[in-house]
Write an enzyme that holds these catalytic residues in place. Structure first.
Site, PDB file in Angstrom:
ATOM      1  N   TYR A 486       0.866  -1.180   0.000  1.00  0.00           N
ATOM      2  CA  TYR A 486       0.000   0.000   0.000  1.00  0.00           C
ATOM      3  C   TYR A 486       0.898   1.223   0.000  1.00  0.00           C
ATOM      4  O   TYR A 486       0.905   2.036   0.910  1.00  0.00           O
ATOM      5  CB  TYR A 486      -0.933   0.002   1.219  1.00  0.00           C
ATOM      6  CG  TYR A 486      -1.978  -1.090   1.204  1.00  0.00           C
ATOM      7  CD1 TYR A 486      -2.313  -1.741   0.017  1.00  0.00           C
ATOM      8  CD2 TYR A 486      -2.649  -1.471   2.368  1.00  0.00           C
ATOM      9  CE1 TYR A 486      -3.266  -2.747  -0.007  1.00  0.00           C
ATOM     10  CE2 TYR A 486      -3.612  -2.479   2.352  1.00  0.00           C
ATOM     11  CZ  TYR A 486      -3.918  -3.100   1.162  1.00  0.00           C
ATOM     12  OH  TYR A 486      -4.868  -4.088   1.140  1.00  0.00           O
TER      13      TYR A 486
HETATM   14  C1  LIG Z   1      -7.681  -2.530  -6.277  1.00  0.00           C
HETATM   15  C2  LIG Z   1      -6.495  -3.066  -5.536  1.00  0.00           C
HETATM   16  C3  LIG Z   1      -6.623  -4.181  -4.743  1.00  0.00           C
HETATM   17  C4  LIG Z   1      -5.547  -4.708  -4.043  1.00  0.00           C
HETATM   18  N1  LIG Z   1      -5.722  -5.829  -3.285  1.00  0.00           N
HETATM   19  C5  LIG Z   1      -4.668  -6.362  -2.634  1.00  0.00           C
HETATM   20  C6  LIG Z   1      -4.804  -7.553  -1.865  1.00  0.00           C
HETATM   21  O1  LIG Z   1      -5.880  -8.125  -1.764  1.00  0.00           O
HETATM   22  N2  LIG Z   1      -3.714  -8.040  -1.233  1.00  0.00           N
HETATM   23  C7  LIG Z   1      -2.494  -7.433  -1.317  1.00  0.00           C
HETATM   24  O2  LIG Z   1      -1.546  -7.930  -0.729  1.00  0.00           O
HETATM   25  N3  LIG Z   1      -2.346  -6.302  -2.023  1.00  0.00           N
HETATM   26  C8  LIG Z   1      -3.391  -5.761  -2.682  1.00  0.00           C
HETATM   27  N4  LIG Z   1      -3.217  -4.625  -3.417  1.00  0.00           N
HETATM   28  C9  LIG Z   1      -1.903  -3.990  -3.461  1.00  0.00           C
HETATM   29  C10 LIG Z   1      -1.035  -4.678  -4.510  1.00  0.00           C
HETATM   30  O3  LIG Z   1      -0.561  -5.895  -4.004  1.00  0.00           O
HETATM   31  C11 LIG Z   1       0.167  -3.818  -4.869  1.00  0.00           C
HETATM   32  O4  LIG Z   1      -0.277  -2.613  -5.427  1.00  0.00           O
HETATM   33  C12 LIG Z   1       1.092  -4.548  -5.845  1.00  0.00           C
HETATM   34  O5  LIG Z   1       2.346  -3.919  -5.861  1.00  0.00           O
HETATM   35  C13 LIG Z   1       0.517  -4.575  -7.215  1.00  0.00           C
HETATM   36  O6  LIG Z   1       1.201  -5.413  -8.083  1.00  0.00           O
HETATM   37  P1  LIG Z   1       1.004  -5.164  -9.652  1.00  0.00           P
HETATM   38  O7  LIG Z   1       1.879  -6.088 -10.390  1.00  0.00           O
HETATM   39  O8  LIG Z   1      -0.447  -5.148  -9.990  1.00  0.00           O
HETATM   40  O9  LIG Z   1       1.480  -3.656  -9.734  1.00  0.00           O
HETATM   41  P2  LIG Z   1       2.507  -2.802 -10.604  1.00  0.00           P
HETATM   42  O10 LIG Z   1       1.945  -1.421 -10.519  1.00  0.00           O
HETATM   43  O11 LIG Z   1       2.723  -3.380 -11.943  1.00  0.00           O
HETATM   44  O12 LIG Z   1       3.838  -2.899  -9.772  1.00  0.00           O
HETATM   45  C14 LIG Z   1       3.953  -2.499  -8.436  1.00  0.00           C
HETATM   46  C15 LIG Z   1       5.424  -2.274  -8.098  1.00  0.00           C
HETATM   47  O13 LIG Z   1       6.168  -3.477  -8.305  1.00  0.00           O
HETATM   48  C16 LIG Z   1       7.103  -3.294  -9.367  1.00  0.00           C
HETATM   49  N5  LIG Z   1       6.997  -4.462 -10.236  1.00  0.00           N
HETATM   50  C17 LIG Z   1       6.013  -4.740 -11.138  1.00  0.00           C
HETATM   51  N6  LIG Z   1       6.279  -5.878 -11.754  1.00  0.00           N
HETATM   52  C18 LIG Z   1       7.434  -6.343 -11.239  1.00  0.00           C
HETATM   53  C19 LIG Z   1       8.213  -7.480 -11.511  1.00  0.00           C
HETATM   54  N7  LIG Z   1       7.839  -8.358 -12.451  1.00  0.00           N
HETATM   55  N8  LIG Z   1       9.367  -7.667 -10.814  1.00  0.00           N
HETATM   56  C20 LIG Z   1       9.755  -6.777  -9.878  1.00  0.00           C
HETATM   57  N9  LIG Z   1       9.043  -5.660  -9.584  1.00  0.00           N
HETATM   58  C21 LIG Z   1       7.894  -5.449 -10.266  1.00  0.00           C
HETATM   59  C22 LIG Z   1       6.666  -2.042 -10.084  1.00  0.00           C
HETATM   60  O14 LIG Z   1       7.728  -1.427 -10.774  1.00  0.00           O
HETATM   61  C23 LIG Z   1       6.104  -1.221  -8.959  1.00  0.00           C
HETATM   62  O15 LIG Z   1       7.153  -0.634  -8.230  1.00  0.00           O
HETATM   63  C24 LIG Z   1      -4.289  -4.081  -4.134  1.00  0.00           C
HETATM   64  C25 LIG Z   1      -4.148  -2.956  -4.933  1.00  0.00           C
HETATM   65  C26 LIG Z   1      -5.238  -2.438  -5.632  1.00  0.00           C
HETATM   66  C27 LIG Z   1      -5.071  -1.214  -6.479  1.00  0.00           C
END
Ligand SMILES: Cc1cc2nc3c(=O)[nH]c(=O)nc-3n(C[C@H](O)[C@H](O)[C@H](O)COP(=O)(O)OP(=O)(O)OC[C@H]3O[C@@H](n4cnc5c(N)ncnc54)[C@H](O)[C@@H]3O)c2cc1C
Ligand SMILES: *[C@@H]1O[C@H](CO)[C@@H](O)[C@H](O)[C@H]1NC(C)=O
Ligand SMILES: *[C@@H]1O[C@H](CO)[C@@H](O)[C@H](O)[C@H]1NC(C)=O
Ligand SMILES: *[C@@H]1O[C@H](CO)[C@@H](O)[C@H](O)[C@H]1NC(C)=O
Length: 544
Positions: A486
């Site tokens: 978060y």
């Molecule tokens: C609607 C919503 C619901 C959520 N629900 C939950 C939940 O139930 N449980 C929970 O734990 N969290 C939850 N989250 C938070 C979520 O886990 C984090 O926002 C997480 O970082 C998102 O991963 P992403 O790949 O979708 O995001 P991205 O925006 O793609 O990446 C997030 C971060 O990780 C980096 N990153 C992306 N891909 C990689 C990779 N392949 N290797 C290394 N770094 C990388 C990015 O550069 C960025 O810094 C929620 C968020 C939202 C918006």
């Protein structure tokens, strides 16, 4: 002269064949048309991979096709705040279709000196996966075409590529077995790539821990463009990537995860109370006493929602739950441990685990499970700002009264309380970088959101900061802990001044990681000494 310098820099890394290619491409470029960063990048990629990539399907630039570029940029980006016209935009977007393209992208961004951001599911709360406010120009690598999932029921494991969503992963598991699952996030549209880097919690965390607690292996591209697995990266780096936050150590290509058993039938419920139905906060107070102690098959979260308009604004409190068992067992548990909620047989719905994923994710009842393959959240996108806290002592009734008062001041506010306990209290704080374990009763998430048409967005930000400061006496302190997934830049952020960064980072680092921050810094300094993987809240290097 200039070309000579460029060539001599390239020589050490290119093969004989690609050296010839280089001259071919130099010959085809006329001196009157200077190359764009994208052309340079494409040329460099060609030299560093032997898997071809059709340009129209992998490169998106505003100068070529602005509507297509915007569509790709916006596709998985969850927070509209970071898509506004004032936000810096990537020079171009690259969607690799082969893992070697990810390696080549690291090598080429380094060589061309252009800052790289990368995105799996696009859910970063501060938009860091697709916006750099710290450093421009920058480019975006979107991993959404790398989303293969390979389930192996025989040995209870799966490989999932970073671009897959957690919903897709759950769907593919359920396709193979009705009694296997995985304990990652409860919102199905989140990317598995980014989520596990920060922990990944969901409805089964009290029984099985976090997604990050259930990782067996990983494939990652390091700062040199090398692909490493658990053995070749070593246990330090393997520790760091399972909770140390996204984009600090490398680019995850795929996670190997451990599947966990789930019963054929699970039970869900959502019981909503109005302010009038819980006047003395008796139900909420009892929840704070039982939430982390009740059987670990039961996860009851509380969602506080502000509804209504001026004049009849109110706050509803919804108890939203998953039980790994049937209705009869659940009713028995609730009668014994939490009778105040008044759960009835009618409130309980039995279903398969995969159906419960759709339910908890917030889709309307009867939504087919195939919705999990669409990678979309149930609600339309909005601008939002969120913050988090961890609570270690029940909040007294007086504190709750003021909290509800603050909620009523919000125009659009949500709060979600998430129970801990169970195995979460047994896993040592240093097992993975995620440190919020024993002693945590529940986590609070504060959210405020608004549409693009809102004329005064700053009031929402003001509200959430005010709420956060009101809650200070009731939540963890020294450090006031926060969940790295978060992401909250109010806690502090990196700038280009690395010296100041370190002192600041010790503050937000302790909130996210407690004592694990020091180990993360040491590992970062070892595996990425040039700080190639950097962003507003990446793990900093040890100051020299
Ligand atoms: C609607 C919503 C619901 C959520 N629900 C939950 C939940 O139930 N449980 C929970 O734990 N969290 C939850 N989250 C938070 C979520 O886990 C984090 O926002 C997480 O970082 C998102 O991963 P992403 O790949 O979708 O995001 P991205 O925006 O793609 O990446 C997030 C971060 O990780 C980096 N990153 C992306 N891909 C990689 C990779 N392949 N290797 C290394 N770094 C990388 C990015 O550069 C960025 O810094 C929620 C968020 C939202 C918006
Ligand atoms: C790329 O080429 C190298 C050497 O020519 C070869 O070893 C490798 O297998 C090739 N990779 C792919 C993905 O084709
Ligand atoms: C909160 O209430 C608003 C307004 O009634 C509604 O649109 C929204 O769906 C609710 N959100 C949740 C998470 O219950
Ligand atoms: C009270 O709020 C509800 C929505 O929550 C709305 O439908 C209704 O019109 C409101 N009544 C008044 C008097 O504003």
């Amino acid at each position: 002269m200039a070309a000579g310098i460029v060539i001599s820099k390239l020589i050490p890394i290119i093969s004989y064949v690609s050296f010839l290619d280089l001259f071919v491409s130099f010959n085809t470029i006329t001196p009157t048309s200077p190359t764009s960063p994208q052309d340079d990048f494409v040329n460099c990629l060609h030299r560093n991979t032997n898997v071809s990539f059709p340009l129209e399907q992998t490169f998106f630039a505003p100068s070529k096709n602005v509507s297509m570029y915007n569509e790709v940029l916006e596709s998985t980006a969850q927070n509209l705040r970071f898509l506004s016209t004032t936000m810096p935009k990537p020079e171009f977007i690259f969607k690799p279709i082969d893992e070697s393209h990810v390696q080549a992208s690291v090598i080429c961004s380094k060589k061309l000196g252009i800052h790289l951001r990368f995105r799996s599911g696009g859910h970063d709360y501060e938009g860091l996966s697709y916006v750099s406010e710290m450093e421009t120009p920058f480019i975006l690598m979107d991993l959404s075409k790398l989303r293969e999932i390979d389930i192996n029921i025989e040995d209870n494991s799966a490989w999932a590529q970073a671009g897959a969503t957690v919903g897709e992963l759950y769907y593919r598991i359920a396709e193979k077995s009705q009694v296997h699952g995985f304990p990652a996030g409860l919102c199905s549209s989140v990317g598995i790539g980014g989520q596990i880097t920060g922990g990944a919690y969901g409805t089964m965390m009290r029984k099985y821990g976090l997604g990050g607690d259930n990782v067996l292996d990983a494939k990652i591209v390091d700062a040199n463009g090398k692909v490493l697995d658990r053995t070749s990266m070593g246990e330090d780096m393997f520790w760091a990537i399972r909770g140390g936050g996204g984009a600090s150590f490398g680019i995850i290509l795929a996670w190997k995860i451990k599947l966990v058993p789930v019963p054929k039938t699970v039970t869900v419920f959502t019981v909503t109370k109005t302010l009038e139905q819980d006047v003395g906060k008796k139900i909420l107070s009892k929840w704070q006493v039982v939430a982390d102690k009740i059987v670990e098959e039961l996860f009851i979260r509380v969602i506080f929602n502000v509804t209504g308009n001026i004049g009849n604004k109110t706050v509803t409190t919804s108890y939203n739950a998953l039980f790994l068992g049937n209705k009869g067992m659940l009713l028995e548990v609730m009668k014994k441990s939490f009778p105040e909620l008044g759960l009835t047989r009618k409130d309980c719905v039995e279903m398969s685990w995969i159906e419960s994923v759709v339910y908890i994710s917030g889709f309307p009842s009867q939504t087919p499970i195939e919705v999990l393959l669409q990678g979309k959240p149930p609600k339309p996108k909005a601008n939002f700002k969120a913050k988090s806290d961890f609570v270690k002592n029940p909040i007294p009734e007086s504190g709750l009264a003021g909290m509800f008062q603050k909620l009523l001041e919000a125009d659009s506010g949500l709060m979600i309380w998430n129970p801990y306990g169970g195995i979460m209290a047994e896993i040592p704080e240093s097992q993975i970088p995620f440190p919020h374990r024993k002693g945590v009763i529940f986590k609070i998430q504060y959210i405020t959101y608004w549409p693009n048409s809102d004329k005064r967005p700053s009031r929402h930000i003001y509200w959430i900061r005010d709420m956060y400061s009101y809650m200070m006496p009731y939540v963890s302190s020294n450090p006031r802990e926060a969940y790295v997934n978060y992401r909250d830049l109010d806690l502090g952020q990196n700038t280009k001044n690395t010296k100041i960064n370190f002192e600041q980072a010790q503050v937000w680092g302790a909130k996210y990681f407690k004592d694990n921050f020091n180990r993360l810094v040491r590992i970062k300094s070892k595996v990425d000494p040039e700080n190639f993987f950097r962003h507003e809240q990446s793990i900093p290097l040890l100051p020299v």
